[in-house]
Each structure stands twice: as structure tokens, then as C-alpha cells.
Design an enzyme around this catalytic site. Structure first.
Site, PDB file in Angstrom:
ATOM      1  N   HIS A  75       0.839  -1.195   0.000  1.00  0.00           N
ATOM      2  CA  HIS A  75       0.000   0.000   0.000  1.00  0.00           C
ATOM      3  C   HIS A  75       0.874   1.245   0.000  1.00  0.00           C
ATOM      4  O   HIS A  75       1.765   1.384   0.836  1.00  0.00           O
ATOM      5  CB  HIS A  75      -0.910   0.010   1.236  1.00  0.00           C
ATOM      6  CG  HIS A  75      -2.115  -0.858   1.083  1.00  0.00           C
ATOM      7  ND1 HIS A  75      -3.247  -0.716   1.862  1.00  0.00           N
ATOM      8  CD2 HIS A  75      -2.382  -1.884   0.231  1.00  0.00           C
ATOM      9  CE1 HIS A  75      -4.154  -1.616   1.508  1.00  0.00           C
ATOM     10  NE2 HIS A  75      -3.648  -2.335   0.520  1.00  0.00           N
ATOM     11  N   TYR A 203      -9.177   5.344   7.910  1.00  0.00           N
ATOM     12  CA  TYR A 203      -9.271   5.691   9.320  1.00  0.00           C
ATOM     13  C   TYR A 203     -10.370   6.737   9.465  1.00  0.00           C
ATOM     14  O   TYR A 203     -10.323   7.780   8.807  1.00  0.00           O
ATOM     15  CB  TYR A 203      -7.945   6.247   9.832  1.00  0.00           C
ATOM     16  CG  TYR A 203      -6.864   5.204   9.985  1.00  0.00           C
ATOM     17  CD1 TYR A 203      -6.601   4.627  11.230  1.00  0.00           C
ATOM     18  CD2 TYR A 203      -6.105   4.782   8.895  1.00  0.00           C
ATOM     19  CE1 TYR A 203      -5.609   3.665  11.381  1.00  0.00           C
ATOM     20  CE2 TYR A 203      -5.111   3.823   9.038  1.00  0.00           C
ATOM     21  CZ  TYR A 203      -4.867   3.270  10.280  1.00  0.00           C
ATOM     22  OH  TYR A 203      -3.888   2.320  10.427  1.00  0.00           O
ATOM     23  N   PRO A 295      -3.673  -0.242  18.806  1.00  0.00           N
ATOM     24  CA  PRO A 295      -3.482  -0.658  17.403  1.00  0.00           C
ATOM     25  C   PRO A 295      -3.671   0.456  16.384  1.00  0.00           C
ATOM     26  O   PRO A 295      -3.445   0.218  15.198  1.00  0.00           O
ATOM     27  CB  PRO A 295      -4.545  -1.742  17.230  1.00  0.00           C
ATOM     28  CG  PRO A 295      -5.593  -1.417  18.243  1.00  0.00           C
ATOM     29  CD  PRO A 295      -4.860  -0.841  19.412  1.00  0.00           C
ATOM     30  N   LYS A 299       1.525  -0.498  14.992  1.00  0.00           N
ATOM     31  CA  LYS A 299       2.914  -0.626  15.416  1.00  0.00           C
ATOM     32  C   LYS A 299       3.227  -1.891  16.226  1.00  0.00           C
ATOM     33  O   LYS A 299       4.394  -2.208  16.428  1.00  0.00           O
ATOM     34  CB  LYS A 299       3.323   0.598  16.262  1.00  0.00           C
ATOM     35  CG  LYS A 299       3.354   1.889  15.486  1.00  0.00           C
ATOM     36  CD  LYS A 299       4.419   1.845  14.402  1.00  0.00           C
ATOM     37  CE  LYS A 299       4.258   2.968  13.412  1.00  0.00           C
ATOM     38  NZ  LYS A 299       4.483   2.585  12.055  1.00  0.00           N
ATOM     39  N   TYR A 387       4.148   6.407  10.120  1.00  0.00           N
ATOM     40  CA  TYR A 387       3.278   5.289   9.744  1.00  0.00           C
ATOM     41  C   TYR A 387       4.055   4.208   9.001  1.00  0.00           C
ATOM     42  O   TYR A 387       3.865   3.011   9.265  1.00  0.00           O
ATOM     43  CB  TYR A 387       2.115   5.786   8.892  1.00  0.00           C
ATOM     44  CG  TYR A 387       0.997   4.778   8.752  1.00  0.00           C
ATOM     45  CD1 TYR A 387      -0.018   4.704   9.698  1.00  0.00           C
ATOM     46  CD2 TYR A 387       0.958   3.874   7.688  1.00  0.00           C
ATOM     47  CE1 TYR A 387      -1.044   3.771   9.591  1.00  0.00           C
ATOM     48  CE2 TYR A 387      -0.049   2.938   7.575  1.00  0.00           C
ATOM     49  CZ  TYR A 387      -1.047   2.892   8.531  1.00  0.00           C
ATOM     50  OH  TYR A 387      -2.048   1.956   8.423  1.00  0.00           O
TER      51      TYR A 387
END
Length: 404
Positions: A75, A203, A295, A299, A387
Site C-alpha cells: 500500500h 481511518y 493498534p 505498530k 506510519y
């Protein structure tokens, strides 16, 4: 009692323990894994599904990347949905080509277990009464397996046995310090064999609470909802779950959402937790035994992998170079990266969730912060860099030889 001997005793057969075992095997370093659960239980656990590039590189180094390369989904970006509008974060463009890979922790575990079985390496599953001893001087492990008592002498003990494991619990309280934050909500997760609502993760920050649209493959989706601490999983039918998820999505996503029967449904608490230090003599803590992150920042598994990168490097350096430098620096190096990941995971959780205690002013400030980030290249770059995973330096050993 039967006496055994090895160089490294690994307690715990999750991804951290299995990855350490595979890397030690590649370096020719003798080791044994001891796990209290059955192999079937370990292989079936549903966990995270986002791998940083450095984690992918480590699995490649371990020689267990065949299925990852075949079935993993690279991604280049993620989406954030706020106030009914979606904003794409171009991870690759903001980080000079870096990306993340969607590949479930369950699959990582299975790949490592299969590699271990193929190599004929020693593991004791369903071990009972596991105890670690004398890890300041001459470490050994005692346990029962198939009605037989064992005493395993070793040079080092790797505590990869999770938050509730015996390794951290064996450290004297005056030698260890813990830091913890428990969040006032939980995540309700559903796994379903339906195509994902989007090609990239979404998100969701909404007035009704956080949501996450994720996937495990092109035909299997993983969705999450923020729910109160008082909720129980049996209160959430599939119909209720899909209905609430729809309310938190935008119109475009609602039209693309394909519903289906859940094949797994669970509620998980969220906490931030860190242990300092991560080394006690000849005992090393790694993964969930040393730290836990919410979560939201993806990570957990990646932090465990970075611990194992440092630990395997330190042990290889000890046995190949007769140097304790990596061992002596293990805790410091790990914690430096751990706290950065803890900060990012806390920040993402704080930014995207609705807290019952926050005032209308607090909520507006949070929205303003998110709007600033989404409108700022510097803000987007900071989010993207964290990220995809912060870098870490590891020594390379080209003269590995069989030492077992």
C-alpha cells in the site's frame, strides 16, 4: 528430570519468538523454543495486519518471504475520513518511495512455523510450569512436557512470551519500572470474507466514534468500531455491527460496503505499556513482554520485529565476533524506537477517537489539529514517516557460519 542444553532459550512461540528462532537458525546458532500453548492455538490467533518496510526486509532476511511476496498487498497510501470528507495520505510520495504491506500476523506466524518445521528445529509446545532461573549468572529454564520434567541450561533467555508471560513477572520489582495508560474505550473487530470497501485503509474520525476499514486480502476484510468499555461482544449481532459502521462512513464508502457473515468477532482493550529496561543480565524482553501499543498506529507487530532485529543482531555479534556491544546496547536501542512508536500510537489514538470526558472545546481543538495536518505538507510528512516506520541501524554479518 531430563537435562537439556542450548545457547538461547526462547520463551514464547508468537511472531517475536519464531522470528528470533529463524534468524538464529540462519546464523547457525543453537536454540530451543518453549511455548505453553498448543501449536494450533498459536497459529489461529487473529492479530494485526500491517507490516512496515523494515519488517518486510527482516522477514526476507529470515527467508520466510515467499508467501508474503505472493499474497501481501503493498500500500502506497491510507485515507482519513473526517467530517464526512476523505483525505488521502500519499505515504510513498511523502517518504521517498516507502510503503506498508497488508499481510496478517496470523499468516506471518504460520509462515515462520512452517519454516521451523521444515528445518526440523526443536520446539516444545504445551509446556507446563515454565520457570526461568538465575538469569543474572547461569540461566536455565525448567518445564514439564508430556509428563516429563526438563531442565534446559542456556547462555541467554529471550522473553518473547507476551504481556502475561512468566519472563517479565520473574524480574524483581525493584529492578523494573513500568509505564502504562489504559484508554476508556475498546475496539470491536469483525473479520468477514467480503471484498474490502476500499483499496486502501480508511481511518474514520466521526461524531459517533472511531472506525477503521482494513483488510487481510482482496477477498477478506477486517473492520473495527470504537465501543464503550461496558459493551460485550455477544451484544453485537452482525446486523448491528454493519448498521453502526455505515453510520460512521461517508456516502461513497456506504455504497461500496459489502456486508457478510462474520467469521470472527471480538472486543479488545486498548493500552499503552512500556517496561524499562528490557534487559536483565542474560534475560532479554521482546515484543509484548516489554511493550504494548494501541493498534491505531499499526505498530504492535512491527515493534516486536524491531526488537528481534536488535536482539538477533546482538546475539549473532556475540557468537560470531565475541563482542558484547550489541547485548549491552540492546535495551537502550530498543527503547529509543519503542517510545517513538508509543508516542505516535498514542497521538493517533487521541486524534481519531471520541473521548467521553472531552468537552466541545477539546473536540474542536482536535478537529483543528487534524485539519492542520491534512493541509500541511510538513504535517503529512510527519504522519507518513511514522506510519511507514522509522529507520533503525543494524550491523551486517557476512561471515555467518554454523556454530551449533
Amino acid at each position: 528430570m531430563e537435562n537439556l542444553k542450548t545457547k538461547v532459550a526462547i520463551i514464547g512461540s508468537g511472531p517475536a519468538g519464531l522470528l528470533l528462532g529463524q534468524l538464529l537458525y540462519k546464523a547457525g546458532i543453537d536454540h530451543i523454543i518453549i511455548e505453553q500453548r498448543s501449536a494450533e492455538y498459536v497459529a489461529a490467533r487473529i492479530r494485526a495486519g500491517i507490516l512496515e518496510q523494515v519488517s518486510v526486509d527482516l522477514l526476507t532476511q529470515a527467508g520466510v518471504d515467499q508467501n508474503l511476496n505472493k499474497f501481501g498487498l503493498p500500500h502506497d497510501g491510507i485515507e482519513i475520513l473526517s467530517n464526512g470528507l476523505k483525505h488521502r495520505i500519499d505515504l510513498s510520495a511523502l517518504t521517498q518511495g516507502k510503503q506498508v504491506t497488508v499481510y496478517g500476523q496470523t499468516e506471518v506466524t504460520k509462515d515462520l512455523m512452517q519454516a521451523r518445521e521444515n528445518a526440523g528445529l526443536c520446539s516444545y509446545y504445551e509446556a507446563e510450569g515454565v520457570q526461568i532461573h538465575d538469569f543474572d549468572s547461569n540461566p536455565y529454564v525448567t518445564f514439564n512436557h508430556n509428563h516429563q520434567q526438563y531442565r534446559l541450561a542456556c547462555d541467554f533467555i529471550a522473553g518473547c512470551d507476551g504481556y502475561h508471560g512468566v519472563c517479565r513477572a520473574s524480574v524483581p520489582q525493584d529492578k523494573i519500572k513500568t509505564f502504562e495508560k489504559v484508554y476508556p474505550f475498546r475496539w470491536l473487530g469483525v473479520l468477514a470474507d467480503v471484498p474490502p470497501v476500499s483499496d486502501e485503509l480508511i481511518y474514520v474520525q466521526s461524531e459517533r466514534g472511531f472506525a477503521l476499514c482494513s483488510m487481510r486480502s482482496k477477498t477478506r476484510s477486517r473492520y473495527y468500531l470504537q465501543v464503550p468499555l461496558t459493551d460485550h461482544v455477544d451484544e453485537w449481532s452482525d446486523e448491528r455491527f454493519w448498521g453502526e459502521l455505515e453510520k460512521r462512513l461517508d456516502d461513497e464508502s456506504r455504497k461500496s460496503l459489502i456486508k457478510g457473515s462474520s467469521i470472527e468477532k471480538s472486543i479488545a482493550p486498548l493500552r499503552s505499556f512500556v517496561t524499562e529496561p528490557m534487559r536483565f543480565g542474560k534475560l532479554f524482553l521482546a515484543g509484548d513482554a516489554a511493550h504494548i501499543v494501541p493498534p491505531t498506529g499499526a505498530k504492535g507487530l512491527n515493534l516486536a520485529a524491531s526488537d528481534i532485529a536488535y536482539l538477533s543482531s546482538a546475539l549473532i555479534e556475540f557468537y560470531l565476533k565475541d563482542s558484547t556491544e550489541g547485548i549491552d546496547q540492546y535495551s537502550e536501542k530498543c527503547l529509543k524506537r519503542v517510545w517513538k512508536a508509543e508516542r505516535f500510537s498514542w497521538w493517533m489514538t487521541h486524534l481519531l477517537h471520541r473521548f467521553e470526558t472531552e468537552s466541545d472545546f477539546d473536540h474542536k481543538i482536535k478537529q483543528a489539529e487534524l485539519n492542520y495536518i491534512l493541509d500541511s505538507k510538513a504535517g503529512l510528512t510527519t504522519l507518513a514517516e511514522n506510519y511507514v516506520g522509522l529507520p533503525y541501524e543494524l550491523k551486517k554479518f557476512d561471515d555467518m557460519q554454523n556454530l551449533s
